[in-house]
Design an enzyme around this catalytic site. Sequence first.
Site, PDB file in Angstrom:
ATOM      1  CE  LYS A 111     -13.694 -23.147 -51.567  1.00 34.86           C
ATOM      2  NZ  LYS A 111     -12.458 -22.404 -50.543  1.00 34.86           N
ATOM      3  NE  ARG A 152     -14.590 -16.729 -42.521  1.00 32.12           N
ATOM      4  CZ  ARG A 152     -14.471 -15.938 -41.495  1.00 32.12           C
ATOM      5  NH1 ARG A 152     -13.656 -14.810 -41.373  1.00 32.12           N
ATOM      6  NH2 ARG A 152     -15.287 -16.125 -40.470  1.00 32.12           N
ATOM      7  CB  CYS A 182     -16.975 -23.327 -43.587  1.00 30.97           C
ATOM      8  SG  CYS A 182     -17.318 -23.679 -45.310  1.00 30.97           S
ATOM      9  CG  ASP A 219      -9.001 -27.700 -46.725  1.00 26.24           C
ATOM     10  OD1 ASP A 219      -9.925 -27.550 -45.568  1.00 26.24           O
ATOM     11  OD2 ASP A 219      -8.829 -26.930 -47.238  1.00 26.24           O
TER      12      ASP A 219
END
Length: 440
Positions: free
Chosen positions: A24, A98, A122, A312
């Site tokens: 991603k 964004r 987020c 993450d």
Amino acid sequence: MNVDRLTINGGKPLTGRIELRGAKNLVTKAMVAAILGDTPSVLKNVPNISDVSVVRGLLEVHGVRVTHGVDESELILDPRNVESAHMADIDAHAGSSRIPILFCGPLLHKLGEAFIPDLGGCRIGDRPIDYHLEVLRNFGAKVEKLPSGIRMSAPTGLHGAKVSLPYPSVGATEQVLLTAVLADGITELTGAAIEPEIMDLINILQKMGAIITVETDRVIRIEGVDKLDGYTHRALFDRNEAASWAAAALATDGDIYVGGAQQPEMLTFLNVFRKVGGAFEIHEDGIRFYHPGGELKPVIIETDVHPGFMTDWQQPLVVALTKATGVSIVHETVYEQRFGFVDALVDMGATIEVHKECLGARTCRFGQRNFQHSAVISGPRKLTGADVEVPDLRGGFSHLIAALSAEGRSTVSNVGIIARGYENFISKLELLGADFVVEG
């Protein structure tokens, strides 16, 4: 994605094989890079996630023609009719993303102007766009703040610049790269992020004709060129998704083969996974992650920019750490508000305390700012089913893992957010034998 809620009957090990596609954090930026070319680009290994759909919509309102190649995982991006877009159209397609800020450099080169709406994302920290605006000013862009967003212009073109980032921001580094490659002169970036996704973006830009040198100590030099062509590129696998499924295997006493995962980009994660007590096997076409039996062990983790332990990765792993015997500490140094997801874990029976102090080996930039950015996890604890609402992308997948590992029934709502970064995650759960019902 129309799914809003999952009812999960937990306590069943996840076993089987799933396949990863492109990252991603690379694919969406590679799609933007296509604007810079004078000819079409071909991007392979593209995941079917909502963030890709957002960027596709933004490209199309700017006149970029986007079509599929040999299958749905291959995109052909034709930028030969790039045009300005109305602010309302940009806002409508951007949603909470964004990504529009990264359109600015390429659009300034192609059109001499760019517009961006108010930006979301987020709820895991401030993540201001100040870095981006300052970078663009350094290149010669004029920035005008309007009630509806921000307008930028470059009537005389953009020029190379010396840019020093106070923190190795991935987004700001991407901004410099996407702007500098066609700027007049040489750009020197110090304090750059060097994540694998950044390096893959550099690979793409070099294929297009850019001249980029990665030096030591986070210094990147870009020599501007007059024109760029399109690229053909297969995107790097999504290491964040790989780590999430690895954590799911550990938390559920499962055994998951993550097809497409590769060792080099996972090196730091694999070390921690092994320290916790997880086991893995490296294969040419993927990595098998499994719980080998016995007790899990507590660890101390500090998140950091690459090559450190990714932010993450920590949220999914925290779920597994609730099952470790002893006290684990996670010190978050990248995003200051990333522990909001633990409230749901506590409701499910976890013992987790969050603190404002830096509980790692070093003091970080959040230490004196009253952010709860350290977590102490005591275990082992048995989680029990509960009603949970997904707060953000990684926290949401962590809630899924918690529900899958818990005893009893859980209802996880707002799961559409998870589709932003996890391709076909519901189908993958089915492949792994999860017991759940889709609602809404």
